[in-house]
Design an enzyme around this catalytic site. Structure first.
Site, PDB file in Angstrom:
ATOM      1  N   LYS A  71      -7.331  14.542  -7.360  1.00 53.64           N
ATOM      2  CA  LYS A  71      -8.440  13.646  -7.008  1.00 53.64           C
ATOM      3  C   LYS A  71      -9.034  13.912  -5.626  1.00 53.64           C
ATOM      4  CE  LYS A  71      -7.178   9.591  -9.756  1.00 53.64           C
ATOM      5  NZ  LYS A  71      -7.097   8.127  -9.702  1.00 53.64           N
ATOM      6  N   ASN A  92     -12.646  10.882  -9.294  1.00 48.96           N
ATOM      7  CA  ASN A  92     -11.855  10.735 -10.530  1.00 48.96           C
ATOM      8  C   ASN A  92     -12.683  11.055 -11.771  1.00 48.96           C
ATOM      9  OD1 ASN A  92     -13.291   8.368 -11.180  1.00 48.96           O
ATOM     10  ND2 ASN A  92     -11.453   7.402 -12.003  1.00 48.96           N
ATOM     11  N   ASP A 108     -12.628   4.275  -9.867  1.00 49.77           N
ATOM     12  CA  ASP A 108     -11.409   3.467  -9.732  1.00 49.77           C
ATOM     13  C   ASP A 108     -11.700   2.083  -9.146  1.00 49.77           C
ATOM     14  OD1 ASP A 108      -9.643   5.259 -10.878  1.00 49.77           O
ATOM     15  OD2 ASP A 108      -9.192   6.274  -8.993  1.00 49.77           O
ATOM     16  N   GLY A 137      -4.193   6.629  -2.327  1.00 39.97           N
ATOM     17  CA  GLY A 137      -5.534   6.747  -2.875  1.00 39.97           C
ATOM     18  C   GLY A 137      -5.968   5.516  -3.649  1.00 39.97           C
ATOM     19  N   ALA A 138      -5.048   4.898  -4.365  1.00 42.69           N
ATOM     20  CA  ALA A 138      -5.408   3.723  -5.158  1.00 42.69           C
ATOM     21  C   ALA A 138      -5.799   2.565  -4.239  1.00 42.69           C
ATOM     22  CB  ALA A 138      -4.245   3.324  -6.057  1.00 42.69           C
ATOM     23  N   TYR A 225       1.187   0.228 -14.673  1.00 44.29           N
ATOM     24  CA  TYR A 225       1.017  -0.290 -16.047  1.00 44.29           C
ATOM     25  C   TYR A 225       2.153   0.104 -16.982  1.00 44.29           C
ATOM     26  CZ  TYR A 225      -1.079   4.329 -16.789  1.00 44.29           C
ATOM     27  OH  TYR A 225      -1.308   5.672 -16.833  1.00 44.29           O
TER      28      TYR A 225
HETATM   29  P1  ATR Z   1      -1.617   6.881  -4.729  1.00 44.06           P
HETATM   30  O1  ATR Z   1      -2.501   7.809  -3.957  1.00 44.06           O
HETATM   31  O2  ATR Z   1      -1.687   7.101  -6.212  1.00 44.06           O
HETATM   32  O3  ATR Z   1      -1.818   5.439  -4.375  1.00 44.06           O
HETATM   33  P2  ATR Z   1       0.637   7.665  -3.038  1.00 44.06           P
HETATM   34  O4  ATR Z   1      -0.223   8.288  -2.035  1.00 44.06           O
HETATM   35  O5  ATR Z   1       1.850   8.405  -3.454  1.00 44.06           O
HETATM   36  O6  ATR Z   1      -0.108   7.293  -4.398  1.00 44.06           O
HETATM   37  O7  ATR Z   1       1.041   6.233  -2.493  1.00 44.06           O
HETATM   38  C1  ATR Z   1       2.097   5.558  -2.970  1.00 44.06           C
HETATM   39  C2  ATR Z   1       2.302   4.299  -2.119  1.00 44.06           C
HETATM   40  O8  ATR Z   1       3.575   3.756  -2.470  1.00 44.06           O
HETATM   41  C3  ATR Z   1       2.308   4.595  -0.619  1.00 44.06           C
HETATM   42  O9  ATR Z   1       1.668   3.544   0.027  1.00 44.06           O
HETATM   43  C4  ATR Z   1       3.806   4.620  -0.322  1.00 44.06           C
HETATM   44  O10 ATR Z   1       4.138   4.309   1.017  1.00 44.06           O
HETATM   45  P3  ATR Z   1       4.194   5.462   2.159  1.00 44.06           P
HETATM   46  O11 ATR Z   1       2.793   5.666   2.598  1.00 44.06           O
HETATM   47  O12 ATR Z   1       5.067   4.906   3.205  1.00 44.06           O
HETATM   48  O13 ATR Z   1       4.788   6.675   1.486  1.00 44.06           O
HETATM   49  C5  ATR Z   1       4.292   3.529  -1.251  1.00 44.06           C
HETATM   50  N1  ATR Z   1       5.736   3.611  -1.481  1.00 44.06           N
HETATM   51  C6  ATR Z   1       6.416   4.575  -2.111  1.00 44.06           C
HETATM   52  N2  ATR Z   1       7.735   4.291  -2.143  1.00 44.06           N
HETATM   53  C7  ATR Z   1       7.885   3.085  -1.492  1.00 44.06           C
HETATM   54  C8  ATR Z   1       9.011   2.238  -1.177  1.00 44.06           C
HETATM   55  N3  ATR Z   1      10.249   2.563  -1.540  1.00 44.06           N
HETATM   56  N4  ATR Z   1       8.768   1.078  -0.528  1.00 44.06           N
HETATM   57  C9  ATR Z   1       7.523   0.751  -0.162  1.00 44.06           C
HETATM   58  N5  ATR Z   1       6.423   1.493  -0.421  1.00 44.06           N
HETATM   59  C10 ATR Z   1       6.604   2.649  -1.073  1.00 44.06           C
END
Ligand code: ATR
Length: 280
Positions: A71, A92, A108, A137-138, A225
Protein backbone atom coordinates in the site's frame (compact mmCIF):
# COMPACT_ATOMS: atom_id res chain seq x y z
CA UNK A 1 -14.32 3.57 -15.60
CA UNK A 2 -14.26 1.86 -18.98
CA UNK A 3 -17.83 1.66 -20.18
CA UNK A 4 -16.86 0.44 -23.64
CA UNK A 5 -15.01 -2.55 -22.25
CA UNK A 6 -16.89 -5.84 -22.55
CA UNK A 7 -14.88 -7.80 -20.02
CA UNK A 8 -13.74 -6.15 -16.77
CA UNK A 9 -10.44 -7.35 -15.40
CA UNK A 10 -9.29 -6.41 -11.89
CA UNK A 11 -7.46 -8.03 -8.99
CA UNK A 12 -5.64 -7.59 -5.72
CA UNK A 13 -1.85 -7.49 -5.42
CA UNK A 14 -0.30 -8.69 -2.18
CA UNK A 15 2.47 -10.86 -0.75
CA UNK A 16 1.10 -13.25 0.46
CA UNK A 17 -2.34 -13.03 -1.11
CA UNK A 18 -4.27 -16.24 -0.39
CA UNK A 19 -5.87 -14.73 2.75
CA UNK A 20 -7.52 -11.87 0.82
CA UNK A 21 -11.32 -11.82 0.78
CA UNK A 22 -11.44 -9.24 -2.01
CA UNK A 23 -11.75 -11.80 -4.85
CA UNK A 24 -14.87 -13.22 -3.17
CA UNK A 25 -16.40 -9.79 -2.65
CA UNK A 26 -15.83 -8.52 -6.19
CA UNK A 27 -16.71 -11.82 -7.86
CA UNK A 28 -19.99 -11.81 -5.92
CA UNK A 29 -20.80 -8.35 -7.29
CA UNK A 30 -19.76 -9.16 -10.86
CA UNK A 31 -22.18 -12.09 -10.80
CA UNK A 32 -24.94 -10.23 -8.96
CA UNK A 33 -24.94 -7.33 -11.44
CA UNK A 34 -24.34 -9.59 -14.47
CA UNK A 35 -21.12 -7.83 -15.40
CA UNK A 36 -18.76 -9.91 -17.51
CA UNK A 37 -15.37 -9.92 -15.86
CA UNK A 38 -12.94 -11.46 -13.43
CA UNK A 39 -11.23 -10.34 -10.21
CA UNK A 40 -8.12 -12.34 -9.41
CA UNK A 41 -5.58 -12.66 -6.59
CA UNK A 42 -2.16 -11.46 -7.80
CA UNK A 43 0.84 -12.69 -5.83
CA UNK A 44 3.43 -9.95 -6.38
CA UNK A 45 6.68 -9.84 -4.47
CA UNK A 46 7.72 -6.38 -3.23
CA UNK A 47 10.70 -6.02 -5.60
CA UNK A 48 8.39 -6.57 -8.60
CA UNK A 49 5.61 -4.19 -7.62
CA UNK A 50 6.52 -1.46 -10.10
CA UNK A 51 6.75 -3.89 -13.02
CA UNK A 52 3.46 -5.53 -12.05
CA UNK A 53 1.69 -2.17 -11.84
CA UNK A 54 3.13 -1.01 -15.17
CA UNK A 55 1.80 -4.21 -16.78
CA UNK A 56 -1.82 -3.51 -15.77
CA UNK A 57 -2.59 -1.28 -18.75
CA UNK A 58 -1.03 -3.62 -21.32
CA UNK A 59 -2.91 -6.58 -19.88
CA UNK A 60 -6.22 -4.71 -20.17
CA UNK A 61 -6.88 -4.42 -16.43
CA UNK A 62 -9.30 -1.71 -15.30
CA UNK A 63 -7.30 -1.54 -12.09
CA UNK A 64 -6.45 -3.39 -8.90
CA UNK A 65 -6.52 -3.27 -5.15
CA UNK A 66 -3.36 -3.31 -3.08
CA UNK A 67 -2.84 -5.02 0.23
CA UNK A 68 0.05 -5.79 2.60
CA UNK A 69 2.93 -4.99 1.97
CA UNK A 70 2.30 -2.83 -1.10
CA UNK A 71 0.00 0.00 0.00
CA UNK A 72 2.67 2.55 0.93
CA UNK A 73 5.16 1.62 -1.81
CA UNK A 74 2.56 1.88 -4.56
CA UNK A 75 2.25 5.62 -3.94
CA UNK A 76 5.59 6.20 -5.62
CA UNK A 77 4.64 4.24 -8.76
CA UNK A 78 1.26 5.75 -9.61
CA UNK A 79 1.00 8.56 -12.16
CA UNK A 80 -1.57 10.52 -10.16
CA UNK A 81 -2.49 10.16 -6.48
CA UNK A 82 -5.91 11.19 -5.17
CA UNK A 83 -5.95 13.72 -2.28
CA UNK A 84 -6.94 10.89 0.13
CA UNK A 85 -4.12 8.62 -1.02
CA UNK A 86 -1.62 11.47 -0.59
CA UNK A 87 -2.87 12.38 2.89
CA UNK A 88 -2.99 8.76 4.04
CA UNK A 89 0.38 8.04 2.42
CA UNK A 90 -0.88 4.82 0.86
CA UNK A 91 -2.82 3.48 -2.11
CA UNK A 92 -5.38 0.69 -1.76
CA UNK A 93 -6.98 0.99 -5.19
CA UNK A 94 -5.61 1.75 -8.64
CA UNK A 95 -7.67 2.78 -11.62
CA UNK A 96 -6.16 2.55 -15.10
CA UNK A 97 -7.50 5.50 -17.06
CA UNK A 98 -8.21 5.63 -20.79
CA UNK A 99 -4.65 6.80 -21.50
CA UNK A 100 -3.17 3.90 -19.51
CA UNK A 101 -2.17 6.12 -16.59
CA UNK A 102 -2.34 4.69 -13.07
CA UNK A 103 -4.57 6.69 -10.73
CA UNK A 104 -3.84 5.86 -7.08
CA UNK A 105 -6.74 6.07 -4.66
CA UNK A 106 -7.39 5.14 -1.06
CA UNK A 107 -10.86 4.04 0.03
CA UNK A 108 -9.97 2.82 3.55
CA UNK A 109 -11.15 6.07 5.17
CA UNK A 110 -14.37 5.87 3.16
CA UNK A 111 -14.83 2.23 4.17
CA UNK A 112 -14.35 2.92 7.86
CA UNK A 113 -16.68 5.92 7.94
CA UNK A 114 -19.33 4.04 5.93
CA UNK A 115 -19.17 1.13 8.39
CA UNK A 116 -19.74 3.55 11.32
CA UNK A 117 -22.59 5.21 9.43
CA UNK A 118 -24.20 1.83 8.73
CA UNK A 119 -23.95 0.68 12.36
CA UNK A 120 -24.88 3.99 13.99
CA UNK A 121 -26.46 6.52 11.59
CA UNK A 122 -26.99 9.05 14.40
CA UNK A 123 -23.37 9.09 15.56
CA UNK A 124 -21.40 12.29 14.86
CA UNK A 125 -17.60 12.60 14.87
CA UNK A 126 -17.73 16.17 16.13
CA UNK A 127 -19.69 15.46 19.32
CA UNK A 128 -17.01 13.91 21.58
CA UNK A 129 -13.31 12.98 21.55
CA UNK A 130 -12.26 9.96 19.47
CA UNK A 131 -9.67 7.55 20.89
CA UNK A 132 -7.52 5.60 18.41
CA UNK A 133 -5.21 2.77 19.43
CA UNK A 134 -2.33 2.05 17.05
CA UNK A 135 -0.46 4.27 14.60
CA UNK A 136 0.06 2.17 11.45
CA UNK A 137 -1.46 2.63 8.00
CA UNK A 138 -4.98 1.78 9.12
CA UNK A 139 -4.87 4.42 11.87
CA UNK A 140 -3.75 6.98 9.29
CA UNK A 141 -6.75 6.22 7.07
CA UNK A 142 -9.21 6.27 9.97
CA UNK A 143 -7.88 9.60 11.27
CA UNK A 144 -8.23 11.05 7.79
CA UNK A 145 -11.87 9.92 7.65
CA UNK A 146 -12.68 11.21 11.13
CA UNK A 147 -11.14 14.64 10.48
CA UNK A 148 -13.10 14.98 7.25
CA UNK A 149 -16.24 14.02 9.18
CA UNK A 150 -15.63 16.91 11.60
CA UNK A 151 -13.75 15.30 14.52
CA UNK A 152 -12.28 18.06 16.66
CA UNK A 153 -10.26 15.96 19.10
CA UNK A 154 -8.53 12.69 18.30
CA UNK A 155 -6.44 11.05 21.01
CA UNK A 156 -3.86 8.70 19.61
CA UNK A 157 -2.18 5.96 21.65
CA UNK A 158 0.56 3.71 20.35
CA UNK A 159 3.02 1.29 21.92
CA UNK A 160 5.79 3.19 20.13
CA UNK A 161 5.03 6.80 21.05
CA UNK A 162 7.21 8.36 18.35
CA UNK A 163 5.06 6.76 15.62
CA UNK A 164 1.94 8.32 17.13
CA UNK A 165 3.71 11.67 17.42
CA UNK A 166 4.72 11.59 13.75
CA UNK A 167 1.17 10.85 12.74
CA UNK A 168 -0.21 13.63 14.96
CA UNK A 169 2.30 16.03 13.42
CA UNK A 170 1.14 15.11 9.90
CA UNK A 171 -2.54 15.65 10.67
CA UNK A 172 -2.30 18.86 12.72
CA UNK A 173 -3.86 20.12 15.94
CA UNK A 174 -6.95 17.87 15.97
CA UNK A 175 -4.72 14.86 16.71
CA UNK A 176 -2.73 14.51 19.97
CA UNK A 177 -0.36 11.62 20.72
CA UNK A 178 -0.19 10.07 24.20
CA UNK A 179 1.87 7.31 25.83
CA UNK A 180 0.35 3.81 25.55
CA UNK A 181 0.15 3.49 29.37
CA UNK A 182 -2.39 6.32 29.57
CA UNK A 183 -5.00 4.76 27.28
CA UNK A 184 -7.49 3.63 30.00
CA UNK A 185 -7.69 7.14 31.47
CA UNK A 186 -8.63 8.74 28.15
CA UNK A 187 -12.00 7.04 27.81
CA UNK A 188 -14.32 8.77 30.31
CA UNK A 189 -15.57 11.42 27.84
CA UNK A 190 -14.93 9.58 24.56
CA UNK A 191 -17.54 9.12 21.83
CA UNK A 192 -15.54 6.53 19.88
CA UNK A 193 -12.84 3.97 20.63
CA UNK A 194 -11.09 2.28 17.68
CA UNK A 195 -8.57 -0.54 17.78
CA UNK A 196 -6.22 -0.44 14.78
CA UNK A 197 -3.53 -2.62 16.37
CA UNK A 198 -3.11 -6.30 15.60
CA UNK A 199 -4.11 -7.23 19.17
CA UNK A 200 -7.21 -9.44 19.34
CA UNK A 201 -6.59 -10.97 15.91
CA UNK A 202 -6.60 -14.77 15.62
CA UNK A 203 -3.35 -16.09 17.19
CA UNK A 204 -2.65 -12.73 18.88
CA UNK A 205 -3.26 -11.86 22.53
CA UNK A 206 -6.35 -9.76 23.34
CA UNK A 207 -5.99 -6.00 23.40
CA UNK A 208 -5.10 -4.95 26.93
CA UNK A 209 -7.54 -2.14 27.83
CA UNK A 210 -10.08 -1.41 30.57
CA UNK A 211 -13.18 0.19 29.13
CA UNK A 212 -15.15 0.53 32.40
CA UNK A 213 -15.04 4.34 32.24
CA UNK A 214 -16.19 4.55 28.61
CA UNK A 215 -19.65 6.18 28.27
CA UNK A 216 -22.26 3.61 27.22
CA UNK A 217 -23.29 5.96 24.42
CA UNK A 218 -19.85 5.56 22.80
CA UNK A 219 -19.12 3.41 19.75
CA UNK A 220 -16.39 0.78 19.93
CA UNK A 221 -14.88 -0.24 16.59
CA UNK A 222 -12.27 -2.87 15.85
CA UNK A 223 -10.63 -3.13 12.44
CA UNK A 224 -9.74 -6.75 13.19
CA UNK A 225 -12.34 -9.00 11.49
CA UNK A 226 -10.96 -12.45 12.27
CA UNK A 227 -12.46 -13.20 14.69
CA UNK A 228 -15.51 -11.10 13.95
CA UNK A 229 -16.17 -10.55 17.64
CA UNK A 230 -12.78 -9.70 19.12
CA UNK A 231 -12.21 -9.77 22.90
CA UNK A 232 -12.45 -5.93 22.78
CA UNK A 233 -15.87 -6.04 21.11
CA UNK A 234 -17.09 -8.70 23.54
CA UNK A 235 -15.96 -6.50 26.43
CA UNK A 236 -17.70 -3.50 24.82
CA UNK A 237 -20.93 -5.44 24.24
CA UNK A 238 -20.98 -6.61 27.88
CA UNK A 239 -20.36 -3.00 28.92
CA UNK A 240 -23.43 -1.89 26.94
CA UNK A 241 -21.60 0.08 24.24
CA UNK A 242 -22.46 -0.20 20.56
CA UNK A 243 -19.98 -2.28 18.55
CA UNK A 244 -18.73 -1.94 14.96
CA UNK A 245 -16.84 -4.97 13.68
CA UNK A 246 -13.99 -4.89 11.17
CA UNK A 247 -15.86 -6.57 8.34
CA UNK A 248 -17.87 -3.43 7.57
CA UNK A 249 -14.72 -1.47 6.68
CA UNK A 250 -13.49 -4.27 4.41
CA UNK A 251 -16.82 -4.53 2.58
CA UNK A 252 -17.45 -0.81 2.25
CA UNK A 253 -13.97 0.14 0.98
CA UNK A 254 -14.60 -2.24 -1.93
CA UNK A 255 -17.72 -0.40 -3.16
CA UNK A 256 -16.17 2.73 -4.74
CA UNK A 257 -13.37 0.63 -6.27
CA UNK A 258 -15.94 -1.60 -7.98
CA UNK A 259 -17.73 1.55 -9.14
CA UNK A 260 -14.53 3.03 -10.59
CA UNK A 261 -13.87 -0.11 -12.62
CA UNK A 262 -17.40 -0.99 -13.74
CA UNK A 263 -19.59 2.12 -13.42
CA UNK A 264 -21.90 0.27 -11.01
CA UNK A 265 -22.01 1.22 -7.31
CA UNK A 266 -22.63 -2.13 -5.60
CA UNK A 267 -24.48 -2.72 -2.33
CA UNK A 268 -23.25 -4.33 0.86
CA UNK A 269 -26.02 -6.81 1.60
CA UNK A 270 -26.63 -9.34 4.37
CA UNK A 271 -26.00 -12.12 1.84
CA UNK A 272 -22.57 -10.72 0.95
CA UNK A 273 -21.70 -10.34 4.63
CA UNK A 274 -22.71 -13.95 5.28
CA UNK A 275 -20.62 -15.15 2.36
CA UNK A 276 -17.52 -13.52 3.82
CA UNK A 277 -18.30 -14.45 7.44
CA UNK A 278 -18.37 -18.09 6.31
CA UNK A 279 -14.70 -17.75 5.27
CA UNK A 280 -13.49 -16.39 8.62
P1 ATR B 1 -1.18 -1.34 9.71
O1 ATR B 1 -0.34 -0.45 8.85
O2 ATR B 1 -1.95 -2.36 8.93
O3 ATR B 1 -2.06 -0.59 10.66
P2 ATR B 1 1.17 -1.93 11.35
O4 ATR B 1 1.94 -0.82 10.79
O5 ATR B 1 1.86 -3.24 11.49
O6 ATR B 1 -0.17 -2.25 10.56
O7 ATR B 1 0.61 -1.46 12.76
C1 ATR B 1 0.19 -2.33 13.69
C2 ATR B 1 -0.12 -1.56 14.97
O8 ATR B 1 -0.30 -2.53 16.01
C3 ATR B 1 1.01 -0.62 15.39
O9 ATR B 1 0.43 0.53 15.91
C4 ATR B 1 1.71 -1.45 16.47
O10 ATR B 1 2.41 -0.68 17.42
P3 ATR B 1 3.95 -0.24 17.17
O11 ATR B 1 3.90 0.97 16.31
O12 ATR B 1 4.49 0.03 18.52
O13 ATR B 1 4.61 -1.42 16.51
C5 ATR B 1 0.52 -2.13 17.11
N1 ATR B 1 0.92 -3.29 17.90
C6 ATR B 1 1.46 -4.44 17.47
N2 ATR B 1 1.68 -5.29 18.49
C7 ATR B 1 1.26 -4.63 19.63
C8 ATR B 1 1.22 -4.96 21.04
N3 ATR B 1 1.65 -6.14 21.48
N4 ATR B 1 0.70 -4.05 21.89
C9 ATR B 1 0.27 -2.87 21.44
N5 ATR B 1 0.28 -2.49 20.14
C10 ATR B 1 0.77 -3.36 19.25
Amino acid sequence: MKTSQHFILAGVMGWPITHSRSPKIHTYWLEKYSIAGAYVPLMVEPAKLEKALRALASLGFSGCNLTIPHKENALEFVDVASPEASRIGAVNCIVVDDDGRLIGKNYDAYGFMASLQEAAPEWRASKAPCVILGAGGAARAIICGLIDAGAKEIRLFNRTLSRAQNLAYDFGPAVCAFPWQERDESLSDAGLLVNTTSQGMVAQPPLDIKIDALPKSALVADIVYAPLETPLLRQARNHGAQCVDGLGMLLHQARPAFYDWTGKMPEVTAALRELIVATL
